[in-house]
Structure formats: C-alpha cells, structure tokens
Design an enzyme around this catalytic site. Structure first.
Site, PDB file in Angstrom:
ATOM      1  N   THR A   1       0.823  -1.209   0.000  1.00 32.34           N
ATOM      2  CA  THR A   1       0.000   0.000   0.000  1.00 32.34           C
ATOM      3  C   THR A   1       0.861   1.265   0.000  1.00 32.34           C
ATOM      4  O   THR A   1       0.549   2.207  -0.745  1.00 32.34           O
ATOM      5  CB  THR A   1      -0.988  -0.030   1.187  1.00 32.34           C
ATOM      6  OG1 THR A   1      -1.820  -1.194   1.057  1.00 32.34           O
ATOM      7  CG2 THR A   1      -1.865   1.212   1.204  1.00 32.34           C
TER       8      THR A   1
ATOM      9  N   GLU B   1       0.722   9.433  -5.947  1.00 28.30           N
ATOM     10  CA  GLU B   1       1.255  10.796  -5.849  1.00 28.30           C
ATOM     11  C   GLU B   1       2.052  11.151  -7.099  1.00 28.30           C
ATOM     12  O   GLU B   1       1.997  12.290  -7.570  1.00 28.30           O
ATOM     13  CB  GLU B   1       2.116  10.958  -4.601  1.00 28.30           C
ATOM     14  CG  GLU B   1       1.281  11.057  -3.335  1.00 28.30           C
ATOM     15  CD  GLU B   1       1.939  11.911  -2.277  1.00 28.30           C
ATOM     16  OE1 GLU B   1       2.211  13.098  -2.540  1.00 28.30           O
ATOM     17  OE2 GLU B   1       2.177  11.375  -1.184  1.00 28.30           O
TER      18      GLU B   1
ATOM     19  N   HIS C   1      -6.918   0.405  -1.061  1.00 29.47           N
ATOM     20  CA  HIS C   1      -6.135  -0.557  -1.846  1.00 29.47           C
ATOM     21  C   HIS C   1      -6.961  -1.839  -1.872  1.00 29.47           C
ATOM     22  O   HIS C   1      -7.049  -2.550  -0.878  1.00 29.47           O
ATOM     23  CB  HIS C   1      -4.783  -0.762  -1.168  1.00 29.47           C
ATOM     24  CG  HIS C   1      -3.796  -1.526  -1.998  1.00 29.47           C
ATOM     25  ND1 HIS C   1      -2.483  -1.645  -1.613  1.00 29.47           N
ATOM     26  CD2 HIS C   1      -3.900  -2.202  -3.168  1.00 29.47           C
ATOM     27  CE1 HIS C   1      -1.820  -2.359  -2.509  1.00 29.47           C
ATOM     28  NE2 HIS C   1      -2.676  -2.711  -3.460  1.00 29.47           N
TER      29      HIS C   1
END
Length: 138
Positions: free
Chosen positions: A43, A51, A77
């Site tokens: 994750t 990002e 996730h």
C-alpha cells in the site's frame, strides 16, 4: 511543454490528467517496506505511485518557481498485485481553490482495478518553502 518552459502564471484547471506506471519489484512489496509479510505490491508503494500521477498531472502547469506538496491522501487498496506485474495510476485534477489542488486517482494492474484515492496537494513557492525549512534546521 518541458520543465524549463513553465508558464509565468499558474495554468491549472479541473480535468487535467496525469499518469504513472511501474513494474512491481521486490523492493515495492509489503515485506520490503515494512507494511506486511506477504510479498505483494505494498500500500505505501501504491500511495507513492498515486502521488507520482498527481505530480505528473500538474507539474508542467505550475508557474516557474512553484511546486506542489502532498498534504492528504485517502486511499483504498482493493486488490493484490504480485512482483513482475505492471501497475498504473491516473490522477484527475478535480478542483483548484487558490493553492489547494484536489484529485481523484484510480489505479489498476493488467487484470483489475487495484485502488482509488482522493488526494490534496498545496502549491508552494519553492524558494520561500526552502527558506522556512532551513530555519527549522538551524
């Protein structure tokens, strides 16, 4: 547009998209980053990919001397990806409120959707930011 051809004024608008992808390596798995014991895409690695997609979405639209910093990520996730699998993320700029940028980010591997997120970034003047940061180190 190249990074050296940045606009004089910020040119951000909702609807811009950015993309990022990677092939999952052992270094990106949960055991390698300390987020679990099963060797699947971690994750924290997915967060970094998301990002990267957000940065790709806006970086070339920021004015010269500006950068964006991530300040919030709400991530889900939802599916595992093994080492060797290609993972991709697409960030869509959904809102611009002054210096605050809002994104919707989706990620998938070659089989299925693996996650979604909302993300907030703030536009900063790089020189001013570095000056404030240096003051913390004194």
């Amino acid at each position: 547009m190249s990074p050296t051809d940045r606009p004089e004024v910020r040119a951000l608008r909702a609807g811009l998209e950015g993309h990022a992808s990677a092939v999952v390596t052992e270094a990106m798995t949960a055991p390698a980053v300390g987020s679990g014991s099963v060797a699947v895409y971690a994750t924290p690695s997915l967060a970094a990919l998301m990002e990267q997609a957000a940065v790709a979405c806006v970086e070339l639209h920021l004015a010269a001397g500006e950068a964006s910093l991530g300040v919030h990520l709400d991530l889900s996730h939802t599916a595992a990806s093994p080492p060797g699998e290609r993972v991709s993320a697409r960030a869509t700029l959904t809102g611009v409120e002054g210096r605050k940028l809002s994104f919707l980010i989706e990620a998938w591997d070659s089989i299925e959707s693996i996650g979604k997120a909302t993300h907030t970034r703030i536009v900063v003047d790089v020189a001013r930011f570095r000056s404030k940061l240096a003051a913390k180190c004194s």
